[in-house]
Design a protein around this motif. Structure first.
Motif, PDB file in Angstrom:
ATOM      1  N   LYS A  60     -11.243   9.078   5.337  1.00 24.28           N
ATOM      2  CA  LYS A  60     -10.816  10.441   5.025  1.00 24.28           C
ATOM      3  C   LYS A  60     -10.268  10.558   3.607  1.00 24.28           C
ATOM      4  O   LYS A  60     -10.575  11.500   2.865  1.00 24.28           O
ATOM      5  CB  LYS A  60      -9.764  10.890   6.041  1.00 24.28           C
ATOM      6  CG  LYS A  60      -9.347  12.345   5.904  1.00 24.28           C
ATOM      7  CD  LYS A  60      -8.387  12.744   7.016  1.00 24.28           C
ATOM      8  CE  LYS A  60      -7.975  14.196   6.913  1.00 24.28           C
ATOM      9  NZ  LYS A  60      -7.039  14.581   8.006  1.00 24.28           N
ATOM     10  N   VAL A  61      -9.439   9.592   3.215  1.00 24.51           N
ATOM     11  CA  VAL A  61      -8.869   9.567   1.872  1.00 24.51           C
ATOM     12  C   VAL A  61      -9.222   8.231   1.228  1.00 24.51           C
ATOM     13  O   VAL A  61      -8.934   7.179   1.797  1.00 24.51           O
ATOM     14  CB  VAL A  61      -7.334   9.731   1.901  1.00 24.51           C
ATOM     15  CG1 VAL A  61      -6.766   9.649   0.479  1.00 24.51           C
ATOM     16  CG2 VAL A  61      -6.953  11.053   2.547  1.00 24.51           C
ATOM     17  N   PRO A  62      -9.876   8.230   0.070  1.00 27.31           N
ATOM     18  CA  PRO A  62     -10.229   6.967  -0.581  1.00 27.31           C
ATOM     19  C   PRO A  62      -8.985   6.197  -1.023  1.00 27.31           C
ATOM     20  O   PRO A  62      -7.963   6.791  -1.379  1.00 27.31           O
ATOM     21  CB  PRO A  62     -11.066   7.409  -1.788  1.00 27.31           C
ATOM     22  CG  PRO A  62     -10.649   8.822  -2.048  1.00 27.31           C
ATOM     23  CD  PRO A  62     -10.315   9.407  -0.706  1.00 27.31           C
ATOM     24  N   VAL A  63      -9.088   4.882  -0.995  1.00 26.98           N
ATOM     25  CA  VAL A  63      -7.984   4.012  -1.406  1.00 26.98           C
ATOM     26  C   VAL A  63      -8.384   3.276  -2.682  1.00 26.98           C
ATOM     27  O   VAL A  63      -9.469   2.703  -2.754  1.00 26.98           O
ATOM     28  CB  VAL A  63      -7.631   2.986  -0.307  1.00 26.98           C
ATOM     29  CG1 VAL A  63      -6.484   2.086  -0.764  1.00 26.98           C
ATOM     30  CG2 VAL A  63      -7.282   3.689   0.994  1.00 26.98           C
ATOM     31  N   LYS A  64      -7.516   3.311  -3.681  1.00 28.17           N
ATOM     32  CA  LYS A  64      -7.737   2.538  -4.892  1.00 28.17           C
ATOM     33  C   LYS A  64      -7.099   1.166  -4.722  1.00 28.17           C
ATOM     34  O   LYS A  64      -6.089   1.017  -4.026  1.00 28.17           O
ATOM     35  CB  LYS A  64      -7.141   3.244  -6.107  1.00 28.17           C
ATOM     36  CG  LYS A  64      -7.908   4.489  -6.516  1.00 28.17           C
ATOM     37  CD  LYS A  64      -7.468   4.975  -7.890  1.00 28.17           C
ATOM     38  CE  LYS A  64      -8.364   6.109  -8.377  1.00 28.17           C
ATOM     39  NZ  LYS A  64      -8.005   6.547  -9.749  1.00 28.17           N
ATOM     40  N   SER A 122      -3.617   0.409  -2.869  1.00 26.30           N
ATOM     41  CA  SER A 122      -3.255  -0.860  -2.250  1.00 26.30           C
ATOM     42  C   SER A 122      -3.211  -1.928  -3.342  1.00 26.30           C
ATOM     43  O   SER A 122      -4.213  -2.194  -4.003  1.00 26.30           O
ATOM     44  CB  SER A 122      -4.261  -1.243  -1.159  1.00 26.30           C
ATOM     45  OG  SER A 122      -3.784  -2.346  -0.404  1.00 26.30           O
ATOM     46  N   ILE A 123      -2.037  -2.523  -3.531  1.00 24.18           N
ATOM     47  CA  ILE A 123      -1.824  -3.503  -4.589  1.00 24.18           C
ATOM     48  C   ILE A 123      -1.805  -4.907  -3.990  1.00 24.18           C
ATOM     49  O   ILE A 123      -1.010  -5.204  -3.097  1.00 24.18           O
ATOM     50  CB  ILE A 123      -0.496  -3.251  -5.330  1.00 24.18           C
ATOM     51  CG1 ILE A 123      -0.478  -1.845  -5.930  1.00 24.18           C
ATOM     52  CG2 ILE A 123      -0.274  -4.305  -6.410  1.00 24.18           C
ATOM     53  CD1 ILE A 123       0.874  -1.445  -6.510  1.00 24.18           C
ATOM     54  N   CYS A 124      -2.691  -5.760  -4.490  1.00 23.52           N
ATOM     55  CA  CYS A 124      -2.720  -7.167  -4.089  1.00 23.52           C
ATOM     56  C   CYS A 124      -1.773  -7.915  -5.023  1.00 23.52           C
ATOM     57  O   CYS A 124      -2.117  -8.192  -6.182  1.00 23.52           O
ATOM     58  CB  CYS A 124      -4.135  -7.718  -4.190  1.00 23.52           C
ATOM     59  SG  CYS A 124      -4.279  -9.486  -3.805  1.00 23.52           S
ATOM     60  N   SER A 125      -0.576  -8.224  -4.555  1.00 25.94           N
ATOM     61  CA  SER A 125       0.459  -8.842  -5.385  1.00 25.94           C
ATOM     62  C   SER A 125       0.448 -10.346  -5.193  1.00 25.94           C
ATOM     63  O   SER A 125       0.690 -10.846  -4.088  1.00 25.94           O
ATOM     64  CB  SER A 125       1.833  -8.267  -5.013  1.00 25.94           C
ATOM     65  OG  SER A 125       2.852  -8.882  -5.760  1.00 25.94           O
ATOM     66  N   LEU A 126       0.190 -11.066  -6.287  1.00 27.46           N
ATOM     67  CA  LEU A 126       0.097 -12.530  -6.234  1.00 27.46           C
ATOM     68  C   LEU A 126       1.319 -13.169  -6.882  1.00 27.46           C
ATOM     69  O   LEU A 126       1.782 -12.700  -7.924  1.00 27.46           O
ATOM     70  CB  LEU A 126      -1.183 -12.989  -6.927  1.00 27.46           C
ATOM     71  CG  LEU A 126      -2.439 -12.518  -6.184  1.00 27.46           C
ATOM     72  CD1 LEU A 126      -3.425 -11.880  -7.128  1.00 27.46           C
ATOM     73  CD2 LEU A 126      -3.079 -13.668  -5.444  1.00 27.46           C
ATOM     74  N   PRO A 127       1.846 -14.239  -6.293  1.00 26.99           N
ATOM     75  CA  PRO A 127       3.107 -14.837  -6.776  1.00 26.99           C
ATOM     76  C   PRO A 127       2.905 -15.814  -7.936  1.00 26.99           C
ATOM     77  O   PRO A 127       3.413 -16.933  -7.925  1.00 26.99           O
ATOM     78  CB  PRO A 127       3.616 -15.565  -5.525  1.00 26.99           C
ATOM     79  CG  PRO A 127       2.364 -16.021  -4.843  1.00 26.99           C
ATOM     80  CD  PRO A 127       1.356 -14.912  -5.082  1.00 26.99           C
ATOM     81  N   THR A 168       0.845  -1.191   0.000  1.00 27.03           N
ATOM     82  CA  THR A 168       0.000   0.000   0.000  1.00 27.03           C
ATOM     83  C   THR A 168       0.880   1.240   0.000  1.00 27.03           C
ATOM     84  O   THR A 168       1.790   1.359   0.833  1.00 27.03           O
ATOM     85  CB  THR A 168      -0.942   0.010   1.221  1.00 27.03           C
ATOM     86  OG1 THR A 168      -1.719  -1.194   1.207  1.00 27.03           O
ATOM     87  CG2 THR A 168      -1.875   1.210   1.182  1.00 27.03           C
ATOM     88  N   VAL A 169       0.616   2.131  -0.930  1.00 24.81           N
ATOM     89  CA  VAL A 169       1.414   3.342  -1.081  1.00 24.81           C
ATOM     90  C   VAL A 169       0.558   4.558  -0.757  1.00 24.81           C
ATOM     91  O   VAL A 169      -0.514   4.744  -1.347  1.00 24.81           O
ATOM     92  CB  VAL A 169       1.988   3.463  -2.502  1.00 24.81           C
ATOM     93  CG1 VAL A 169       2.808   4.746  -2.633  1.00 24.81           C
ATOM     94  CG2 VAL A 169       2.846   2.247  -2.845  1.00 24.81           C
TER      95      VAL A 169
END
Length: 207
Positions: free
Chosen positions: A146-150, A95-100, A86-87
């Motif tokens: 407060k701040v939306p997350v993509k 927020s990046i869901c990183s799959l191996p 999450t950046v």
């Protein structure tokens, strides 16, 4: 100090660093971390010596002030299903869901398992959409609204998504980081970035 002794110490130190680098290389090569950081040297330095991967010189050059946080989705038997990177930046929160996995990716209806086919072999994996839903719940509880997350689902570079139908964008690791760098949400200042980073760290400490 005798030059022979000094040379020996340098050789020992160099061998130690090479050994540590070899151990760490698989966690970097071909993964999303290779896209997030400017080089293996930076990743190695931050991981082994600073013990802090919360910032990247590459991301700083692209999006300026930012913070990176990490958590994982864990299965019922303790196996790691995915990494969440999450950046927080002044251009947006992602927020990046990183799959191996890499290959030809096929989604499923509802919460059904997705399929990854590579070199004629197919494996079934838990739906990333289920993992995203869990992450949304966690971040909403941690950060508030407060701040939306993509959110983005990321597979290994070279993956093919011709058989994907998903309400959440599905990208390769490289594409996911490029999308992150191209974000220009606006309305977010350094205080919001620092606050989100602090809230996330506090939640992890108290977990």
């Amino acid at each position: 100090m005798d030059s022979t002794v000094l040379t020996a110490l340098v050789i020992v130190l160099a061998a130690f660093l090479v050994a540590r680098g070899v151990q760490l290389w698989p966690s970097y090569s071909g993964t999303i971390y290779q896209e997030l950081f400017s080089s293996f040297l930076e990743y190695f330095w931050r991981m082994r010596f600073k013990h802090d991967l919360s910032a990247s010189s590459y991301l700083k050059s692209r999006i300026g002030n930012h913070r990176i946080v990490y958590n994982a989705a864990i299965g019922k038997k303790g196996a790691k299903l995915a990494d969440f990177i999450t950046v927080f930046s002044e251009h947006g929160f992602v927020s990046i869901c990183s799959l191996p996995y890499s290959g030809n990716i096929s989604s499923a209806t509802g919460n059904g398992k997705w399929k990854v086919t590579q070199q004629g072999k197919t494996v079934r994996i838990p739906s990333p959409l289920v993992l995203i839903a869990q992450q949304k719940q966690f971040l909403r509880k941690t950060l508030g609204d407060k701040v939306p997350v993509k959110y983005v689902i990321a597979f290994g570079n070279g993956s093919v998504f011709e058989h994907i139908s998903s309400p959440v964008p599905v990208r390769t690791a490289k594409e996911a980081v490029e999308d992150l760098c191209d974000m220009r949400e606006g309305g977010i200042g350094p205080d919001e970035v620092a606050e989100a980073f602090g809230l996330f760290r506090e939640a992890c400490i108290n977990d």
